[in-house]
Design an enzyme around this catalytic site. Sequence first.
Site, PDB file in Angstrom:
ATOM      1  N   GLU A 224      12.070  -2.410  -1.760  1.00  0.00           N
ATOM      2  CA  GLU A 224      13.394  -3.003  -1.898  1.00  0.00           C
ATOM      3  C   GLU A 224      14.234  -2.199  -2.903  1.00  0.00           C
ATOM      4  OE1 GLU A 224      13.970  -4.802   0.390  1.00  0.00           O
ATOM      5  OE2 GLU A 224      12.887  -6.686   0.512  1.00  0.00           O
TER       6      GLU A 224
ATOM      7  N   ASP B 287      19.370  -3.649   3.459  1.00  0.00           N
ATOM      8  CA  ASP B 287      19.518  -3.352   2.030  1.00  0.00           C
ATOM      9  C   ASP B 287      19.019  -1.944   1.712  1.00  0.00           C
ATOM     10  OD1 ASP B 287      16.819  -3.617   2.386  1.00  0.00           O
ATOM     11  OD2 ASP B 287      16.516  -5.154   0.862  1.00  0.00           O
TER      12      ASP B 287
ATOM     13  N   ASP C 245       3.332  -1.914   5.915  1.00  0.00           N
ATOM     14  CA  ASP C 245       3.425  -3.125   5.097  1.00  0.00           C
ATOM     15  C   ASP C 245       2.899  -4.365   5.815  1.00  0.00           C
ATOM     16  OD1 ASP C 245       5.460  -3.142   6.961  1.00  0.00           O
ATOM     17  OD2 ASP C 245       7.068  -2.966   5.494  1.00  0.00           O
TER      18      ASP C 245
ATOM     19  N   HIS D 141      16.006  -0.756   2.429  1.00  0.00           N
ATOM     20  CA  HIS D 141      14.565  -0.608   2.176  1.00  0.00           C
ATOM     21  C   HIS D 141      13.885   0.221   3.274  1.00  0.00           C
ATOM     22  CE1 HIS D 141      13.516  -4.653   4.386  1.00  0.00           C
ATOM     23  NE2 HIS D 141      13.456  -3.657   5.226  1.00  0.00           N
TER      24      HIS D 141
HETATM   25  P1  PGA Z   1      14.165  -4.067  11.986  1.00  0.00           P
HETATM   26  O1  PGA Z   1      13.609  -3.955  10.493  1.00  0.00           O
HETATM   27  O2  PGA Z   1      13.584  -2.934  12.715  1.00  0.00           O
HETATM   28  O3  PGA Z   1      13.639  -5.380  12.485  1.00  0.00           O
HETATM   29  O4  PGA Z   1      15.649  -4.011  11.891  1.00  0.00           O
HETATM   30  C1  PGA Z   1      13.672  -2.725   9.876  1.00  0.00           C
HETATM   31  C2  PGA Z   1      13.179  -2.852   8.435  1.00  0.00           C
HETATM   32  O5  PGA Z   1      13.426  -3.886   7.820  1.00  0.00           O
HETATM   33  O6  PGA Z   1      12.558  -1.896   7.939  1.00  0.00           O
END
Ligand code: PGA
Length: 620
Positions: free
Chosen positions: A153, A146, A75, A148
């Site tokens: 999302e 959340d 992404d 995702h």
């Molecule tokens: P993080 O993000 O590794 O910074 O916790 C993970 C994500 O949002 O997929």
Amino acid sequence: MERVKVKIFPNETNELAEEIANLIVSEINANNAADRRTVLGLATGNTPLDVYRELIRLHKAGKVDFSRVVTFNLDEYYELPPDHENSYNRFMFDNLFNYINVKRENIHIPQGLIPTKDIQDFCQNYEAAIKAAGGIDIQLLGIGRDGHIGFNEPLSPEDSHTRMVELDKVTLNDAVREFGDVKLVPTRALTMGVNTIMQSRRVILIATGDHKASIIRKSVEMPVNPEIVASYLQKHSNATFYLDQAAASELTRSSRPWVSGAVDWSNPVLQHHAVTYLSQTTKKSIAELDVGDFVVNLMEGLLKEVPLATLKTKVLNEIVGKIVTNDRLPVKKSVLIMAPHTEDDVVAMGGMMQKLVANMNDVACVYMTAGAANVLDYEAQKFAMAKLIYSQHMGDKVALEKEQELVSNVTQYIAKKKASRFGLPEPIEMTTIKAVVREAEAASACNYFGITRCEFMNGASIEKLHHIFDKYHPSVIFACGDITDPNSAHRLCLRALIKAYQTYTVKDKPELWLYRVDSPEYSPIDADMLVPISTVEMESKIVGTIYHQSQNYKLQLGAKQLWQKVEERMQSQANLMKALGVTGYNSYETFKRFSAVTPAQTATTAVPMQTTPAATVQSH
Ligand code: PGA
């Protein structure tokens, strides 16, 4: 109960990252030997950083050649320029691509600056490129709080492909950590879809830190649920969740191992855990628990091992035995308090700091990072203006000119930043003022508590830490034991400190005690020392917290100030103790002895409970 394959690793080691990096390297080496390309799906964020560091290390050691590797990133934030410090394009080059021999033309990352009219084509081409490369061999994933994966999302369709999405509120708030202000966080992103991810031949989801424990439980143990996108991975034939103990802590096998199968009820740690768990679940004090509670909660086996009355008395005594009053704290010793940020010591152990001083210990506070990132621009502007006004009062013309320039630079920067959509890199003078603000706050808070020795390390290496140990010759060290975000300053400082401590070879090795700041206080089960804080100490602790004025700011209406959070966390600990049936104190600070944090274990076993008996900081 677990609906997807899970592997659990110790919190404080690099084993998780090493295993994943080795797996990726084996795949690449096998493909290279067969003259085939390897297609990797890559993730950004804090979670995969240790894996990338390990891949770089293996590459530098000549163990892997990336020249036939093709990569596709999950992404990118929409509209964020690729060279922006928070763009995922920049992240991948800064943290991996610049250090390995992957070919530029083999790297694919969604681009944030695609004009809106071209997005659909771009996304279709991205999907086509993945197919043309032969599909993804190994897809790395993090997970958002959340649920995702990528930026899919909650409620993202199972059949979704690469596309533009709106970011969820939880995601935007979590990104404040990088962007500094929620207004600067892009609200849209391009992401591979759920289906794109599900097409990968192998999926490795990594989650570390206790802030991921709740979403991991839901993703692993609840049925597939569109609200929790990561739960779709239960349907993948080769998906594994790689977790550290912290992220796995809410899985049934960790929190209620007796439900998952046979357990060894003779283990005193498990007995302790089970009884306190039962008290919390039934909302009865330990003394009020009856046989029925044990039966209903599948703990009958425990009563076969220890009679009910004996068990209740034993566990209550264990908890009470962890309560450490002033007379059992060190007296006239050298005590070193290590804090990642300048306010962490007061927030976590402002009561203990007062007790240590009252017991005539020689206390020194050492701050491991500058913490400039957590100071608002306006606070820095105020400080620059104070310098200017001071030189006006003193009639110091030379200083006045310099201060006027500083105020003007700071004011202009703030105005320009406000006008920019995604923020601006901070000039060094601004960062320096912010660090100075925090140093001044820490030094004055220490002074308020009667601690005159404090120093600022600005980054902790093993060597620097050994130097600190040699300088203060501590009998006791306190350090921050937070293991939330794997790349947070707290966790990185803890890692450095533990390495330095383990390699510090002196005859009388200091005791190492951990406190918590970002996470709630250690529970009565996890703690080895529960220190009651009197009302007077509590009031002084709050004043000490308010000295850290730059950290007491919260811009959202109704948001709690730092000192209010401090009061709340200590009272909630006391409420927890009262609920277990231990009354008498209204607030506690909690500590864990370091040796209890690293029980020997293997990667595949269930998370063990604390394995050492209750211990106290004794004056020798
Ligand atoms: P993080 O993000 O590794 O910074 O916790 C993970 C994500 O949002 O997929």
